[in-house]
Design a protein around this motif. Sequence first.
Motif, short mmCIF file in Angstrom:
data_model
loop_
_atom_site.label_atom_id
_atom_site.label_comp_id
_atom_site.label_asym_id
_atom_site.label_seq_id
_atom_site.Cartn_x
_atom_site.Cartn_y
_atom_site.Cartn_z
N CYS A 181 5.57 -8.05 29.26
CA CYS A 181 5.29 -7.17 30.40
C CYS A 181 4.63 -7.96 31.52
O CYS A 181 4.98 -7.80 32.70
N THR A 198 6.60 -8.76 35.08
CA THR A 198 6.09 -8.26 36.35
C THR A 198 6.02 -9.39 37.37
O THR A 198 6.48 -9.25 38.52
N ILE A 225 5.71 2.11 40.99
CA ILE A 225 5.08 2.24 39.66
C ILE A 225 5.83 3.13 38.67
O ILE A 225 6.03 2.72 37.53
N ILE A 247 6.92 1.71 34.98
CA ILE A 247 6.46 2.17 33.67
C ILE A 247 7.62 2.23 32.70
O ILE A 247 7.54 1.77 31.56
N SER A 248 8.73 2.77 33.18
CA SER A 248 9.84 2.92 32.24
C SER A 248 10.42 1.55 31.89
O SER A 248 10.94 1.36 30.78
N TYR A 280 8.51 -1.12 31.45
CA TYR A 280 7.60 -1.61 30.41
C TYR A 280 7.98 -1.00 29.06
O TYR A 280 7.97 -1.66 28.03
N ILE A 320 1.72 3.94 25.96
CA ILE A 320 1.93 3.19 27.21
C ILE A 320 2.20 4.15 28.36
O ILE A 320 1.59 4.05 29.43
N SER A 321 3.11 5.10 28.12
CA SER A 321 3.44 5.98 29.24
C SER A 321 2.24 6.85 29.60
O SER A 321 2.01 7.15 30.77
N LEU A 328 -0.26 4.57 31.62
CA LEU A 328 0.23 4.24 32.95
C LEU A 328 0.40 5.48 33.81
O LEU A 328 0.28 5.40 35.03
N ASN A 329 0.65 6.62 33.17
CA ASN A 329 0.74 7.85 33.96
C ASN A 329 -0.61 8.21 34.56
O ASN A 329 -0.67 8.71 35.68
N TYR A 386 -2.83 6.08 35.48
CA TYR A 386 -2.97 5.19 36.63
C TYR A 386 -2.10 5.68 37.79
O TYR A 386 -2.55 5.73 38.94
N ASN A 387 -0.88 6.08 37.44
CA ASN A 387 0.05 6.57 38.43
C ASN A 387 -0.53 7.76 39.20
O ASN A 387 -0.46 7.84 40.42
#
Lengths: 338, 513, 434
Positions: free
Chosen positions: B103, B107, B439, B443-444, B446, B497-498, B501-502, B504-505
């Motif tokens: 990851c 990135t 973002i 995420i998807s 990652y 993970i989702s 990161l969600n 954060y999103n």
Amino acid sequence: MKKSVFLGAATVACLGAGAAAAQTLESVQENGVLNCGVSTGLTGFSSPNASGEWEGFDVGICRAVAAAVLGDPMAVNFVPTTGQTRFTALASGEIDLLARNTTWTFSRDVDLGFSFAGVNYYDGQGFMVPRALGVSSAQDLDGATVCIQTGTTTELNLADYFRVNNISYEPVPIETNAEAQQQYLAGACDVYTTDASGLAATRASFENPGDHVILPEIISKEPLGPLVRQGDDQWADIVRWTLNALIAAEEYGVTSTNVSELASGTDNPEINRLLGSEGELGAMFGLENDWAQQAIAAVGNYGELFEQNIGESTPIGLARGLNAQWTDGGLMYAPPFR
Amino acid sequence: MATTTDPHRAGFRLSQLVYDTRYRSMTIQIVALVALIVAGWWLVANVVQNLSALGKDFDFGFLSSRAGYDINQTLIAYDNSMSHGRASLVGILNTLLVAFMGCVTATVLGVIAGVLRLSRNWIVAKLMAVYVEGFRNVPLLLWIVLIFAVMTESTPQPRDFRVLDDGTSAASMLLGDTIAITNRGVFIPAPVWGSGALVLGLVFLASLVAIWAYRRWAFARQERTGQIAPVFRVSLVLFLVPTILVFLFMAFLSDRQTLVAYGGADGQDLAGFAQALGPDGRVTACVVPGTTQALLVRRALRNSDANFSLVEVADGEAAIAAAEAGECNLISQPPGVDPATIPAGGFALSDGIRSGNPVEFDVPVLGGFNFEGGLQVRNSLIALWLALSLYTGAFIAEIVRGGILAISRGQSEAAFALGLRPNRTMNLVILPQALRVIIPPLISQYLNLTKNSSLAIAVGYMDVRATLGGITINQTGRELEGMLLLGGFYLGLSLLISGVLNVYNNRVKLKER
Amino acid sequence: MSDTHAQTVPYVRESMLPQAEPPVAERGVVKWIRENLVSSWLNAILTLVSLYIIWWVVSHVWGWFAGSVWNAGSLTECREILAGEEGACFAVIAERWNQLVFGFYPPELYWRPLLALALFFAAIAPVLFPERVPRAMFVVTAAMPFVNVWLIWGGSLWGPIFVALGFVAGWGAWRLAQPRLGVLAGAILSVLAALLWWGVVTGWASPDFARILPLDLQRVTSRDIGGFLLSTIIGLSAIILSLPLGILLALGRQSDLFIINKVSVAFIEVIRGIPLIVWLFTAQLLLNYFLPPGTNFDLLLRVIIMVTLFSAAYIAEVVRGGLAALPRGQYEGADSLGLSYWQSMRLIILPQALKISIPGIVNTFIGLFKDTTLVVFIGLLDPIGFSNAIRASTDWNGIYWELFVFIGVLFFIFCYSMGRYSLYLEKKLSREHR
């Protein structure tokens, strides 16, 4: 019972194949084809040729059984299986017979619920190293990097062997023989370990076979044989005695060329019983009396099958060794046909 | 949904369940629920029936039985006598490792490639287009296999590092003989923590906290007064200087350890002791593995041209006991040991060696078959890591490019009109807005990368699919339990993970008006 | 102006000078190089690095490629021809290309999958280019799945015809029942009619028809299908079969009904959270546990079912994106017309949402098509599986790059062209929306 799963347009692709116990012979005869599991590709044992026909030593066993049961050695559906999927394919009834150099072990026979029909190749795990390393014994391999094929008994044997001898090693698990070969040749591992037959086959395909030595140690017993599902004794008998017929044929000098001539009757009652000109052996397990004759005519006797696919005249060049007839000091020994 | 309401009528008729929108949704849901329960029950009943037909049970006990196979890359202690559960855990950690590394680099690669593809430099833009399209349109599995093969073929094997009789070698190590790139992996120096490492670590942590506090202060001041403090330079100084100073101070203070030889004579040094043992003699040193002392003893022995071997013991006491039992003839004592108190039968050698800094580096050295010591980053890991990063990077590049293109030109023109320099325009105006577009698809990606790491099977990287989902299932015949655990792990990881990161999103999103 | 002053002011130029060429640095190749390659120091360095990379790759690959051998019977023969020179041995492709592309499919029947592919393109033409292809072509679209199954697997055409007629029966029942009995009863009746047709009528009628008019093609078993044909079949059938399921899941995820919503979300997240390779192993190792004892069917069919479920979850997310992209006014407008839920979906929402989803669906298909290579791990002979099998033959043992290069190039051509199409579609859609 034959259940068909009906899923829209895909029915045409659907092969309803009932796979309950004690009915394998019936279902094979009904379908007119034997579903035989083989390796996805192992030099000398099973691989498709340019015209799409499967060839090899294991393939020969499938063809012999098909000839004995159906009278047609070409009536085989070859199902390529991987090390991971082979047992499930057999247990689920997708295949009727697994001839994929599978080691006969206690837990596979008892715990996984399969019956081994015999041994068609006595093998053992060995090591191959580049000659340049100057290694003469597996005991010298402390700290070596070893390429192994994953999903087999090989990795367990290896772990045991190095543990017992208290030497360290670094395993490099590889999915297929072809990959392992490439890794080994590039020097990414010092040692390649697999069944000795596989080592010989692999070495034979190198540009310079002389640069590599196979170490004298054989660290495991690997009796490879065809296997069937447990619980269908009739079917297991058929496979077992087809294999035995090939072995016995070699012992008595019956070959694919003289089999039809001998089948009309000889002075040797054992040959007569084997080939069905005397007695009712075939009928005892529900086959025609010429079942063994068909099998031998299709693929030859054990010795012919060996020589054609993996013997010394082929690029693989395996010696008979343990796989010679018991009369020649080997282990191949068929029980009497009577 | 149509939400018309019928005029209220007294009483309730059964047909209302179907025709009345107030009840119909309830009816549909109950029907769906019943169908679901029936289907679930049918599946479970089939499983039970099939299992009993095969004579199997549903039992996770196999996780505690002996695994019996070896794993090359283990982040936690493992050997083949440990359980299948432990082997699975090793696999899980390996999966997490490669997913995390992938990851990060994906990135970085993706952002670089995405920005460069927008570059006005024709060659660079086209080259990046070739990279992106090439990786996006060929299956990942093929890339993994190809990259693995390229790495195996193009890097030298350890044997090539051996110095031949004419003084040359086919390959050589990099950076002052500390890094070796071979086709078995890259060998890099491994840090060994000695005494004082804890203090060093604490100082480092403290400087991190200081950086954080300084940045807060600087931003607060900028908000208040408009003055801009030099954040980056001060952070850099804070990051490096205290730790380096403390390290140097402790290195200066570090003492010499006393080497005690059994069977040696008073006043001998290490080389003399080794010589005295004769050509067939062998120095056997009892050391505590994983300490700087052990590392330095080995290094000294290597430099002394002596025939030597190392015996691993638990601690200093055990070393003395082992030496007195004759298992080894050299032990090392902590710095400052009085020669008079040296254990019976031993003589202190005249040349004590350094006791070690808080951190020493274990440098790889060519041994019999392979490099020894140091940290081996295996080829399977590198190949998988590279392939995953390059593949996912190509997708991220497109996301980044799309994100930047989505910001209208007016934004940067307005920023220029306000007098912002180009890099500040990028940092303060373009990127914060582009990030919002970037973002969610990132995420998807990652998630995809994490799931794609299960293709480790192609290069023999021992991830969780190879241990739990591969060898363990194969050896124990527990497909159902094993696959359930495997699926559960991947599902949990994906949701985690989702989820993270969600969050954060959503924080980024809140700034939207 | 100038002509009026021409005589009076002698020093003023009478006529225009021809336009001067821009300076050398500002025109032609030089300008292009200045602006595109060396506009700044950083750019110049990047250019040099790029040129070095290109040179490095070309110099390493060219010799190998240029010296390639195309005509040999085995790797040993290849090596003899090369005699130590560097060069590829593409003879393996020349000998085995048909296996990599078609598997064991009988060579005299290659026209059947090719025809099926052509039919497929004819069938999706009205979807992809709605403005250029007459709507009547949708008949082909409806018939294509059934005809293609027949073309590829062979056997009697009556099987697929009766399956198709089942759908017709269901639809007929729906048209008859729905206006009289309402939506729910209509739906139940239509499903019952279809099941009745498949379960009863097909059973006794189709053999009879087959006897009267055989319409038989030589049967080809799934085991004979391999290589790219296998990848294409898995990819295409999964994407086509997953569309209806995916749309339903997307609607379920948007639904207000609690249970339906949660079930849809759970299904989508579970499928998407677990790698395809685990699902494939499930299809291979576990599916038999979940079905009634004694059930056993084709591995290819099992894989298609699993991949269908897998892609349905992804399609659902794509369609959900399409649904979310529609302005709220469309939903409200449909409601204000008094349309029921299904009417508004069928007539207003879905046609628009699906149209904007097509690029996403194509992209999902590209991903899925690439992922079909994973079936090699469960013993199906896709191109990569065949590369292993070919390398196991004594003739080609030890060959490596040539096979992978061939497979990679084929995949690239296929996926790249589809990617271009989806890009074109996206551009067209964004133009239309403006």
